[in-house]
Enzyme design. Structure first.
Site: not given
Ligand code: ARG
Length: 297
Positions: A176, A272
């Site tokens: 992300h 996040c």
């Molecule tokens: N376990 C989650 C995923 O893989 C973590 C998300 C983290 N969120 C972020 N905005 N980076 O989607």
């Protein structure tokens, strides 16, 4: 306006599957109660840090079987009181879409939001995790590749009538945009270069003047320190090195560190775990940081 953040209570949090290289279900399952207790404590610490920094926090419940709801940055994009509900690439998170849609509809009923929209079928977009508003430059930085679709950025530009920069994410580790790119309230951009393609790096360096760019080290990125929430001169983040704290101090920022290890076990940090609800894209003159109203940055 007080910066307002949505957080999701971690009662149903766990690491029970792996959809990014940081997720360690095996480590979680060795001591699930202990990890959950630590997650609750970390969540409380984050909430307090955000409030101490001047933010307002609204907490909503998670749902059983949807452990990654604790990362509401992925729930949608909220700008100008309009929410664009996310569409997740991985089946493990797709159940969150309907739950977050009803959270946004409740916020609409409460008068916090005006509109709730969905994405076109077949397009993935994982919310503010892949769409970061830059008030200094009046544009959104959008990520795509591992999670969001390549067509998502153009759709975001149309829905919100804003300028965007498209950044392709080059690795699965930094899946992300918010894991490798952070815009600070006074215009600096803290980013991890190795997460981007050559073209993406060119765009970042074209748009942001060199004296406003701060490179994160591999260690900063692995500690999830790029995944930070900044309110005026305070940056709330997972545990940084002394060196990183010092670098921010030299730029006039104070780091408020929060131990987020239980969430890093799922590949997430402070940013996040939040979704900013009150960002406005209009009515600000861009670029002059002395004139920024810090509470809206
Ligand atoms: N376990 C989650 C995923 O893989 C973590 C998300 C983290 N969120 C972020 N905005 N980076 O989607």
């Amino acid at each position: 306006m007080t910066p307002t953040y949505l957080l999701v209570e971690p009662s149903h949090y766990e690491v029970s599957y792996s959809i990014n290289p940081w997720m360690k279900p095996g480590v979680w399952s060795e001591h699930p109660e202990q990890h959950l207790a630590e997650a609750r404590a970390a969540f409380t610490a984050l909430k307090i840090a955000l409030r101490d920094a001047g933010g307002e926090v609204r907490v909503t419940d998670g749902a059983p079987g949807l452990p990654d709801m604790v990362f509401p940055a992925n729930a949608g994009i909220v700008l100008d009181r309009k929410a664009l509900v996310a569409s997740f690439r991985h089946p493990q998170r797709q159940g969150e879409e309907a739950v977050f849609k009803s959270v946004f509809e409740r916020l609409q009923a409460e008068g916090v939001l005006d509109q709730v929209e969905s994405l076109p079928a077949g397009m993935f977009q994982e919310g503010a995790g892949d769409c970061i508003w830059d008030r200094t430059r009046s544009l959104a930085w959008t990520g795509y590749g591992p999670r969001s679709s390549p067509e998502a950025p153009a759709h975001i530009a149309r829905v919100f009538d804003i300028d965007i920069v498209r950044l392709e994410l080059a690795t699965e580790q930094f899946y992300h945009l918010d894991t490798c790119f952070c815009v600070l309230p006074h215009g600096e951009v803290f980013y991890y270069p190795a997460a981007f393609t050559k073209a993406g790096l060119g765009l970042i360096r074209d748009v942001v003047p060199a004296d406003r760019l701060m490179e994160a080290t591999a260690d900063d990125a692995a500690r999830f320190c790029v995944n930070a929430v900044a309110i005026d001169r305070t940056i709330v983040m997972a545990q940084p090195t002394a060196r990183l704290k010092q670098r921010f101090a030299e730029r006039g920022y104070m780091v408020k560190e929060v131990g987020l290890a239980p969430f890093i076990l799922s590949g997430g940090g402070a940013y996040c775990m939040t979704l900013r609800l009150d960002l406005a894209t209009r009515g600000h003159s861009a670029g002059v940081d002395q004139d920024l109203d810090p509470s809206e940055a």
